[in-house]
Scaffold this motif. Structure first.
Motif, PDB file in Angstrom:
ATOM      1  N   VAL A   1      52.668  82.493  51.072  1.00 27.53           N
ATOM      2  CA  VAL A   1      53.129  83.717  50.411  1.00 27.53           C
ATOM      3  C   VAL A   1      52.032  84.298  49.533  1.00 27.53           C
ATOM      4  O   VAL A   1      51.791  85.511  49.513  1.00 27.53           O
ATOM      5  CB  VAL A   1      54.402  83.430  49.583  1.00 27.53           C
ATOM      6  N   ALA A   2      51.333  83.414  48.810  1.00 24.72           N
ATOM      7  CA  ALA A   2      50.333  83.884  47.845  1.00 24.72           C
ATOM      8  C   ALA A   2      49.025  84.308  48.503  1.00 24.72           C
ATOM      9  O   ALA A   2      48.370  85.258  48.043  1.00 24.72           O
ATOM     10  CB  ALA A   2      50.058  82.783  46.815  1.00 24.72           C
ATOM     11  N   ASP A   3      48.642  83.619  49.597  1.00 19.15           N
ATOM     12  CA  ASP A   3      47.264  83.753  50.076  1.00 19.15           C
ATOM     13  C   ASP A   3      47.110  84.317  51.479  1.00 19.15           C
ATOM     14  O   ASP A   3      45.974  84.597  51.904  1.00 19.15           O
ATOM     15  CB  ASP A   3      46.571  82.389  50.024  1.00 19.15           C
ATOM     16  N   ALA A   4      48.182  84.454  52.243  1.00 19.72           N
ATOM     17  CA  ALA A   4      48.035  84.890  53.637  1.00 19.72           C
ATOM     18  C   ALA A   4      47.481  86.309  53.710  1.00 19.72           C
ATOM     19  O   ALA A   4      47.890  87.196  52.953  1.00 19.72           O
ATOM     20  CB  ALA A   4      49.375  84.816  54.356  1.00 19.72           C
ATOM     21  N   SER A   5      46.544  86.495  54.626  1.00 21.75           N
ATOM     22  CA  SER A   5      46.002  87.831  54.849  1.00 21.75           C
ATOM     23  C   SER A   5      47.018  88.690  55.585  1.00 21.75           C
ATOM     24  O   SER A   5      48.059  88.219  56.036  1.00 21.75           O
ATOM     25  CB  SER A   5      44.726  87.736  55.685  1.00 21.75           C
ATOM     26  N   ARG A   6      46.699  89.967  55.720  1.00 19.00           N
ATOM     27  CA  ARG A   6      47.608  90.872  56.422  1.00 19.00           C
ATOM     28  C   ARG A   6      47.821  90.426  57.864  1.00 19.00           C
ATOM     29  O   ARG A   6      48.955  90.440  58.366  1.00 19.00           O
ATOM     30  CB  ARG A   6      47.042  92.287  56.391  1.00 19.00           C
ATOM     31  N   ALA A   7      46.747  90.015  58.527  1.00 17.83           N
ATOM     32  CA  ALA A   7      46.866  89.552  59.914  1.00 17.83           C
ATOM     33  C   ALA A   7      47.685  88.268  59.985  1.00 17.83           C
ATOM     34  O   ALA A   7      48.510  88.093  60.898  1.00 17.83           O
ATOM     35  CB  ALA A   7      45.473  89.326  60.510  1.00 17.83           C
ATOM     36  N   GLU A   8      47.468  87.364  59.022  1.00 13.94           N
ATOM     37  CA  GLU A   8      48.237  86.119  58.995  1.00 13.94           C
ATOM     38  C   GLU A   8      49.707  86.405  58.722  1.00 13.94           C
ATOM     39  O   GLU A   8      50.594  85.767  59.297  1.00 13.94           O
ATOM     40  CB  GLU A   8      47.656  85.182  57.944  1.00 13.94           C
ATOM     41  N   ARG A   9      49.979  87.357  57.859  1.00 15.20           N
ATOM     42  CA  ARG A   9      51.356  87.745  57.583  1.00 15.20           C
ATOM     43  C   ARG A   9      52.053  88.252  58.846  1.00 15.20           C
ATOM     44  O   ARG A   9      53.216  87.941  59.104  1.00 15.20           O
ATOM     45  CB  ARG A   9      51.386  88.845  56.517  1.00 15.20           C
ATOM     46  N   GLN A  10      51.319  89.028  59.633  1.00 13.17           N
ATOM     47  CA  GLN A  10      51.900  89.549  60.866  1.00 13.17           C
ATOM     48  C   GLN A  10      52.193  88.418  61.842  1.00 13.17           C
ATOM     49  O   GLN A  10      53.245  88.396  62.496  1.00 13.17           O
ATOM     50  CB  GLN A  10      50.951  90.564  61.515  1.00 13.17           C
ATOM     51  N   ALA A  11      51.262  87.462  61.934  1.00 16.02           N
ATOM     52  CA  ALA A  11      51.462  86.315  62.820  1.00 16.02           C
ATOM     53  C   ALA A  11      52.646  85.463  62.363  1.00 16.02           C
ATOM     54  O   ALA A  11      53.374  84.889  63.184  1.00 16.02           O
ATOM     55  CB  ALA A  11      50.191  85.471  62.880  1.00 16.02           C
ATOM     56  N   LEU A  12      52.854  85.375  61.059  1.00 16.54           N
ATOM     57  CA  LEU A  12      53.998  84.638  60.528  1.00 16.54           C
ATOM     58  C   LEU A  12      55.296  85.397  60.757  1.00 16.54           C
ATOM     59  O   LEU A  12      56.342  84.796  61.027  1.00 16.54           O
ATOM     60  CB  LEU A  12      53.799  84.366  59.036  1.00 16.54           C
ATOM     61  N   ALA A  13      55.259  86.712  60.667  1.00 16.99           N
ATOM     62  CA  ALA A  13      56.453  87.522  60.888  1.00 16.99           C
ATOM     63  C   ALA A  13      56.939  87.429  62.330  1.00 16.99           C
ATOM     64  O   ALA A  13      58.129  87.642  62.606  1.00 16.99           O
ATOM     65  CB  ALA A  13      56.180  88.972  60.510  1.00 16.99           C
ATOM     66  N   GLU A  14      56.038  87.120  63.250  1.00 17.66           N
ATOM     67  CA  GLU A  14      56.406  86.988  64.655  1.00 17.66           C
ATOM     68  C   GLU A  14      56.725  85.537  65.040  1.00 17.66           C
ATOM     69  O   GLU A  14      57.008  85.240  66.194  1.00 17.66           O
ATOM     70  CB  GLU A  14      55.254  87.506  65.522  1.00 17.66           C
TER      71      GLU A  14
END
Length: 423
Positions: free
Chosen positions: A332-345
Motif C-alpha cells: 500500500v505504501a510503496d507500490a508504483s503505479r504499474a505495480e498497483r495496476q498489476a495488483l488490481a488485476e
C-alpha cells in the motif's frame, strides 16, 4: 461442591458446546445435543450473562446420539478425566455436519450480515483407510500432539483444561500414527511429543524438550515429503501441514475450483498469503500454467525456503519471508503505479491461522483492490468477521464451500470467493 443442573439443550454454539438456559441465564453445555435433557455440572459461574457446564448424565437422549468414538472421551468418564479433541464424538456424523453448517450460517448472519446456506461436505479417506473408518470419522489424523505431565506421563489434555489424560488408544489417528504413538511411555522433562506420518516414509516421533525457562524447544530439524496429486512438497518435519490425510488435496482442488477463471490474469501480481510451503500457490500454478506469476508470503523463514524449492516449476513464482500484515501494508505504501495496476488485476489466495487475517490485513487488501480473493479458513467466526470487513471494503461473497476435515470435532474448514463490487 460444584452445582449440578437439569437442562433442556438448545442449539449448537461456536466452540463445540450447546446452548441451554437456567433461570434466564445462558449455560454453554458440552457433550450434549439439541433437544436433549441432561444433568450437567457447572464448571464456570464467574460471569453474569452465562455459565459453562459439562454433561454428566443424559436424561432424555437425542436420536442422533451414538456411542462415543473414543471411550477416553465418553460420558462414562468424569469430565475432568475426559480426553479432549473429540468433542463431537457422541454425535452421528451426518448430524455433526449439519451442526457445523449451523455454526457457519449463524456466524455469517451475525458477523458478516449475510444469509448463507452452506453444506458441509464429507471428505473421503482414501483406498488405504481401515474398513469402516470413513463411516466412523476415525483414522484421519496424520499428526497428533501428545502433552507431557510433570511426572512424564503422556496423553492429550483433558477437554477444556491443561491436565494430561493418559489414554490407551487414538481412534482419530491414521494407522501409522496410532502404531507409532508411544502411549504408556514416560517423557520426563519434555513439553510435548508429536507423532507425524507424512505421505512418504514412515511415521516419526518428535520430542520437544523444555529449555531452562520451561518453554518448549523446537523439535529436531529434519525434512519430510508430502505428495498431493502426484506433486511432492518438502517441508520441515515439525512444520505446518494439513492434518487430515486428504485435506491438502481437498483444499488444493477447492481453491482451483473457487477461482473464477474469467477474472484470473496469469500476468497479474497474484498473491498467496500465509502461504506455508507453497501448497495453494502450486494449486494455482497447476490450474493456470507454468507462466503464472504468483508470490507466496510466509513469516516462517524455513517454510519460505521450502516454498521456493517446491514452486520451482513456475518461472513466475517467488517466495517471500515476511509477516503478511507488514507485506501488504508495504505494498500500500510503496507500490508504483504499474505495480498497483498489476495488483488490481490480481487474484489473492489467503489461508490465515485460526485467528483469521484481521482488520489490518483486510484494510490493506481493500486499498490494493485485487480483482478476486479466495479465503481458506478453519474458524467460522474469524472467516465471517473478515468477510464482514471485506464487504465494508467493497467485496461481495460469491461462493462458499465447507469441508468436514475434522470429523468428531467441532472444527470445520471453509473456502470462500469474494469479488470486487466497486468499479
Amino acid at each position: 461442591m460444584a452445582r449440578t443442573l437439569e437442562l433442556d439443550v438448545g442449539p449448537v454454539a461456536h466452540g463445540g458446546v450447546f446452548v441451554a438456559r437456567h433461570e434466564g441465564r445462558v449455560v454453554f453445555t458440552s457433550d450434549a445435543l439439541p433437544g436433549e435433557r441432561v444433568r450437567a455440572r457447572v464448571i464456570d459461574d464467574r460471569h453474569d450473562r452465562y455459565w459453562r457446564a459439562e454433561t454428566v448424565e443424559v436424561l432424555e437422549a437425542s436420536d442422533d446420539r451414538v456411542d462415543h468414538v473414543w471411550s477416553a472421551a465418553s460420558l462414562e468418564r468424569d469430565p475432568a478425566e475426559r480426553a479432549g479433541g473429540a468433542e463431537f464424538g457422541h454425535i452421528r456424523l451426518a448430524r455433526q455436519r449439519e451442526l457445523k453448517a449451523d455454526v457457519l450460517r449463524e456466524a455469517f448472519e451475525r458477523f458478516a450480515g449475510l444469509e448463507a446456506d452452506p453444506v458441509v461436505e464429507a471428505v473421503p479417506l482414501g483406498e488405504d483407510a481401515p474398513p469402516g473408518a470413513s463411516d466412523a470419522g476415525s483414522a484421519w489424523r496424520t499428526r497428533v500432539r501428545l502433552q507431557v505431565a510433570p511426572d512424564g506421563t503422556l496423553g492429550p489434555f483433558a477437554a477444556r483444561s491443561h491436565d494430561v489424560v493418559p489414554v490407551a488408544d487414538l481412534p482419530l489417528a491414521a494407522p501409522a500414527v496410532a502404531a507409532a504413538a508411544p502411549l504408556g511411555q514416560r517423557f520426563p522433562g519434555a513439553a510435548h511429543v508429536d507423532v507425524v506420518a507424512p505421505g512418504e516414509g514412515g511415521a516419526r516421533v518428535l520430542v520437544a524438550e523444555r529449555d531452562r525457562r520451561g518453554k518448549p524447544r523446537k523439535p529436531p530439524r529434519g525434512e519430510i515429503v508430502e505428495v498431493v496429486d502426484g506433486r511432492a512438497f518438502t517441508l520441515e518435519q515439525g512444520g505446518f501441514w494439513q492434518v487430515h490425510v486428504n485435506a491438502a488435496r481437498t483444499l488444493s482442488r477447492a481453491v482451483q475450483d473457487a477461482i473464477d477463471g474469467s477474472a484470473f490474469d496469469p500476468r497479474a501480481a497474484n498473491l498467496d498469503l500465509y502461504g506455508g510451503v507453497g501448497l495453494l500457490a502450486a494449486a494455482v500454478g497447476d490450474r493456470f500454467g507454468e507462466t503464472v506469476r504468483i508470490t507466496t508470503v510466509e513469516a516462517d523463514e524455513r517454510a519460505t525456503d521450502h516454498a521456493a524449492a517446491n514452486l520451482a516449476d513456475w518461472v513466475g513464482a517467488a517466495a517471500v519471508t515476511a509477516r503478511v500484515d507488514r507485506f501488504v501494508q508495504g505494498l500500500v505504501a510503496d507500490a508504483s503505479r504499474a505495480e498497483r495496476q498489476a495488483l488490481a488485476e490480481a487474484t489473492v489466495v489467503l489461508d490465515p491461522p485460526r485467528s483469521g487475517a484481521g482488520r489490518a490485513v483486510i484494510a490493506a487488501l481493500g486499498e490494493l483492490r485485487p480483482r478476486q480473493l479466495v479465503y481458506v479458513a478453519c474458524d467460522p467466526v474469524a472467516l465471517a468477521r473478515d468477510v464482514g470487513y471485506l464487504r465494508e471494503a467493497g467485496y461481495g461473497l460469491e461462493e462458499l464451500r465447507a469441508f468436514d476435515l475434522f470429523p468428531n470435532t467441532h472444527h470445520v474448514e471453509a473456502v470462500a470467493r469474494l469479488g470486487s463490487i466497486v468499479a
